[in-house]
Design an enzyme around this catalytic site. Structure first.
Site, PDB file in Angstrom:
ATOM      1  N   VAL A 193      62.360  13.549  27.875  1.00  0.00           N
ATOM      2  CA  VAL A 193      63.437  13.351  28.817  1.00  0.00           C
ATOM      3  C   VAL A 193      62.992  15.130  29.789  1.00  0.00           C
ATOM      4  CG1 VAL A 193      65.210  14.248  28.923  1.00  0.00           C
ATOM      5  CG2 VAL A 193      65.098  12.982  27.404  1.00  0.00           C
ATOM      6  N   CYS A 194      62.412  15.814  29.265  1.00  0.00           N
ATOM      7  CA  CYS A 194      62.044  17.176  29.888  1.00  0.00           C
ATOM      8  C   CYS A 194      61.392  16.621  30.632  1.00  0.00           C
ATOM      9  CB  CYS A 194      62.008  18.469  28.978  1.00  0.00           C
ATOM     10  SG  CYS A 194      63.190  18.830  28.163  1.00  0.00           S
ATOM     11  N   THR A 195      60.408  15.791  30.358  1.00  0.00           N
ATOM     12  CA  THR A 195      59.010  15.121  31.279  1.00  0.00           C
ATOM     13  C   THR A 195      59.692  14.499  32.658  1.00  0.00           C
ATOM     14  OG1 THR A 195      57.297  15.694  29.792  1.00  0.00           O
ATOM     15  CG2 THR A 195      56.201  14.186  32.204  1.00  0.00           C
TER      16      THR A 195
END
Length: 166
Positions: free
Chosen positions: A57-59
């Site tokens: 999700v952060c990527t």
């Protein structure tokens, strides 16, 4: 940062909101030198806090802001991502995913505390402390214009761009 207090109750940090001054910061950043709030004076700044480099999700969030960086730039808006990962991990994350967005390292968590994004989270029933995915739109005057808390990534960068245009 402001504090809310009541007689006989503990002091509780007040969450930052629209109209509040953005807390100052000076952090090491990737790909290059330190970065501080003063570097963005006279410009709008999208400041997005995310939990961890190289997670799915952060990527996606970092890639979405990176992919839209030129659109933000045309509106006179800078972008800075912040997590507690060290700068070297940020460098590898940027290189691996071809990110154009600058990432700052808040290893001691002081900036996360100042912006009120460090808190209790729950994953699969387990409680732990971590960064609560949050984005701030800071105006040219250093005041917070808008805050998105507990961000859901799909469509988020587009929503932030739309708000930045206004």
């Amino acid at each position: 940062m402001g504090r809310d207090t009541q007689e006989g109750s503990p002091i509780v940090a007040r969450l930052l909101g629209a109209g509040d001054p953005a807390p100052d910061f000076n952090l090491p950043a990737a790909p290059g030198r330190n970065v501080g709030l003063a570097d963005f004076a006279g410009k709008k700044l999208v400041l997005f806090f995310y939990p961890k480099d190289d997670t799915a999700v952060c990527t996606r969030e970092a890639a979405d802001f990176s992919d839209m960086q030129s659109r933000f730039s045309r509106q006179g808006v800078s972008i800075l991502g912040v997590s507690r990962d060290p700068v070297e991990k940020h460098r590898k994350f940027i290189a691996k995913h071809g990110l154009k967005t600058k990432l700052a390292s808040d290893e001691d968590g002081a900036m996360c505390e100042a912006y009120g994004v460090w808190g209790e989270k729950t994953l699969y029933g387990r409680k732990y402390m971590g960064i609560i995915r949050t984005t701030f739109l800071i105006g040219e005057d250093g005041l917070i214009r808008e805050v998105w808390r507990n961000v859901r990534v799909p469509g988020h960068a587009e929503a932030v761009l739309a708000a930045a245009k206004g």
